[in-house]
Design a protein around this motif. Structure first.
Motif, PDB file in Angstrom:
ATOM      1  N   ALA A 181      41.164  33.109  49.419  1.00  0.00           N
ATOM      2  CA  ALA A 181      42.197  33.097  50.453  1.00  0.00           C
ATOM      3  C   ALA A 181      42.006  34.194  51.495  1.00  0.00           C
ATOM      4  O   ALA A 181      42.301  34.001  52.669  1.00  0.00           O
ATOM      5  N   SER A 182      41.505  35.356  51.076  1.00  0.00           N
ATOM      6  CA  SER A 182      41.405  36.491  52.000  1.00  0.00           C
ATOM      7  C   SER A 182      39.972  36.927  52.281  1.00  0.00           C
ATOM      8  O   SER A 182      39.724  37.626  53.257  1.00  0.00           O
ATOM      9  N   GLY A 183      39.039  36.576  51.411  1.00  0.00           N
ATOM     10  CA  GLY A 183      37.663  37.043  51.569  1.00  0.00           C
ATOM     11  C   GLY A 183      37.476  38.486  51.127  1.00  0.00           C
ATOM     12  O   GLY A 183      36.386  39.040  51.231  1.00  0.00           O
ATOM     13  N   GLN A 184      38.539  39.122  50.612  1.00  0.00           N
ATOM     14  CA  GLN A 184      38.420  40.503  50.160  1.00  0.00           C
ATOM     15  C   GLN A 184      37.821  40.550  48.759  1.00  0.00           C
ATOM     16  O   GLN A 184      37.908  39.597  47.997  1.00  0.00           O
ATOM     17  N   TRP A 185      37.230  41.691  48.447  1.00  0.00           N
ATOM     18  CA  TRP A 185      36.525  41.875  47.185  1.00  0.00           C
ATOM     19  C   TRP A 185      37.457  42.400  46.100  1.00  0.00           C
ATOM     20  O   TRP A 185      38.324  43.231  46.352  1.00  0.00           O
ATOM     21  N   THR A 186      37.256  41.921  44.878  1.00  0.00           N
ATOM     22  CA  THR A 186      37.964  42.409  43.699  1.00  0.00           C
ATOM     23  C   THR A 186      36.973  42.459  42.539  1.00  0.00           C
ATOM     24  O   THR A 186      35.875  41.922  42.630  1.00  0.00           O
ATOM     25  N   TRP A 187      37.375  43.095  41.475  1.00  0.00           N
ATOM     26  CA  TRP A 187      36.559  43.111  40.264  1.00  0.00           C
ATOM     27  C   TRP A 187      37.470  42.806  39.075  1.00  0.00           C
ATOM     28  O   TRP A 187      38.683  42.909  39.151  1.00  0.00           O
ATOM     29  N   ARG A 188      36.827  42.424  37.984  1.00  0.00           N
ATOM     30  CA  ARG A 188      37.514  42.243  36.709  1.00  0.00           C
ATOM     31  C   ARG A 188      36.553  42.651  35.604  1.00  0.00           C
ATOM     32  O   ARG A 188      35.337  42.672  35.790  1.00  0.00           O
ATOM     33  N   ILE A 189      37.112  42.962  34.466  1.00  0.00           N
ATOM     34  CA  ILE A 189      36.334  43.296  33.277  1.00  0.00           C
ATOM     35  C   ILE A 189      36.591  42.192  32.264  1.00  0.00           C
ATOM     36  O   ILE A 189      37.742  41.867  31.974  1.00  0.00           O
ATOM     37  N   GLU A 190      35.521  41.607  31.746  1.00  0.00           N
ATOM     38  CA  GLU A 190      35.646  40.565  30.729  1.00  0.00           C
ATOM     39  C   GLU A 190      35.157  41.088  29.385  1.00  0.00           C
ATOM     40  O   GLU A 190      34.204  41.867  29.327  1.00  0.00           O
ATOM     41  N   LEU A 191      35.833  40.643  28.355  1.00  0.00           N
ATOM     42  CA  LEU A 191      35.430  40.947  26.988  1.00  0.00           C
ATOM     43  C   LEU A 191      35.412  39.610  26.269  1.00  0.00           C
ATOM     44  O   LEU A 191      36.445  38.931  26.189  1.00  0.00           O
ATOM     45  N   ASP A 192      34.249  39.209  25.810  1.00  0.00           N
ATOM     46  CA  ASP A 192      34.072  37.898  25.181  1.00  0.00           C
ATOM     47  C   ASP A 192      34.544  36.772  26.112  1.00  0.00           C
ATOM     48  O   ASP A 192      35.264  35.864  25.704  1.00  0.00           O
ATOM     49  N   GLU A 193      34.184  36.885  27.373  1.00  0.00           N
ATOM     50  CA  GLU A 193      34.466  35.900  28.430  1.00  0.00           C
ATOM     51  C   GLU A 193      35.948  35.720  28.742  1.00  0.00           C
ATOM     52  O   GLU A 193      36.362  34.702  29.284  1.00  0.00           O
ATOM     53  N   VAL A 194      36.767  36.718  28.394  1.00  0.00           N
ATOM     54  CA  VAL A 194      38.194  36.711  28.720  1.00  0.00           C
ATOM     55  C   VAL A 194      38.471  37.948  29.564  1.00  0.00           C
ATOM     56  O   VAL A 194      38.075  39.056  29.202  1.00  0.00           O
ATOM     57  N   ALA A 195      39.170  37.754  30.690  1.00  0.00           N
ATOM     58  CA  ALA A 195      39.514  38.885  31.554  1.00  0.00           C
ATOM     59  C   ALA A 195      40.492  39.803  30.827  1.00  0.00           C
ATOM     60  O   ALA A 195      41.528  39.354  30.330  1.00  0.00           O
ATOM     61  N   VAL A 196      40.158  41.097  30.734  1.00  0.00           N
ATOM     62  CA  VAL A 196      41.026  42.063  30.072  1.00  0.00           C
ATOM     63  C   VAL A 196      41.501  43.146  31.020  1.00  0.00           C
ATOM     64  O   VAL A 196      42.470  43.840  30.740  1.00  0.00           O
ATOM     65  N   ALA A 197      40.815  43.319  32.154  1.00  0.00           N
ATOM     66  CA  ALA A 197      41.201  44.331  33.144  1.00  0.00           C
ATOM     67  C   ALA A 197      40.893  43.795  34.539  1.00  0.00           C
ATOM     68  O   ALA A 197      39.948  43.026  34.717  1.00  0.00           O
ATOM     69  N   LEU A 198      41.713  44.227  35.500  1.00  0.00           N
ATOM     70  CA  LEU A 198      41.570  43.783  36.881  1.00  0.00           C
ATOM     71  C   LEU A 198      41.637  44.977  37.828  1.00  0.00           C
ATOM     72  O   LEU A 198      42.257  45.992  37.495  1.00  0.00           O
ATOM     73  N   SER A 199      41.044  44.819  38.991  1.00  0.00           N
ATOM     74  CA  SER A 199      41.205  45.852  40.008  1.00  0.00           C
ATOM     75  C   SER A 199      42.674  45.896  40.396  1.00  0.00           C
ATOM     76  O   SER A 199      43.372  44.883  40.378  1.00  0.00           O
TER      77      SER A 199
END
Length: 170
Positions: free
Chosen positions: A73-91
């Protein structure tokens, strides 16, 4: 000397039925100067369950997979942390540039293993509540499954490339 720490926020959960405020507990990792570095992707029923998820994340540092990408929607960058292919942390926010996103992801990864776990929760309210509106207390006990499924951000490849998965051992 102060160091990074995990704080726990008791906040209304997204998707709660209208008129029925349901609080959940979410963790946030903050830097020594109180700048948010990242947050949990899942709300928990109680502080104890949220704290356990933080300790499990710290113990699983060798298995986490950082993923960077853009929000369509915005083209802005974000990150996430996955553990066993499940998102556990987000920017905790989005970034205009990929290098800003990468820099902030690196700060999160540096702070994660040594951050202090602060006891207790802090109440967070969205908007103002009426003086007569009661505050809903958190339910006791822990929850085996998250109340809200982990956030799935829609990652769009930038310039025709795949989302960048980073080696966490860096």
């Amino acid at each position: 000397m102060q160091r990074s720490r995990f704080v726990f926020l008791a906040a209304p959960m997204p998707g709660a039925p209208q008129g029925q405020p349901t609080d959940g507990v979410l963790w946030m990792l903050v830097s020594p100067n109180n700048r948010p570095l990242g947050r949990g992707a899942v709300y928990h029923a109680a502080y104890a369950g949220c704290r356990e998820s933080v300790l499990a994340l710290q113990a699983s540092m060798d298995r986490i997979v950082p993923v960077e990408g853009t929000v369509p929607a915005s083209g802005q960058w974000t990150w996430r942390i996955e553990l066993d292919e499940v998102a556990v942390a987000l920017s905790s926010r989005s970034y205009l540039r990929a290098r800003e996103c990468r820099y902030n992801l690196d700060r999160f990864l540096e702070a994660l293993p040594h951050a202090e776990v602060v006891p207790g929760t802090r109440a967070v309210r969205r908007g103002r509540r009426a003086a007569s509106e009661p505050i809903t207390p958190l339910s006791g006990g822990t929850l085996a499954a998250p109340l809200v499924p982990p956030t799935r951000l829609a990652y769009r490849p930038a310039s025709g490339i795949e989302p960048r998965r980073r080696d966490a051992s860096r």
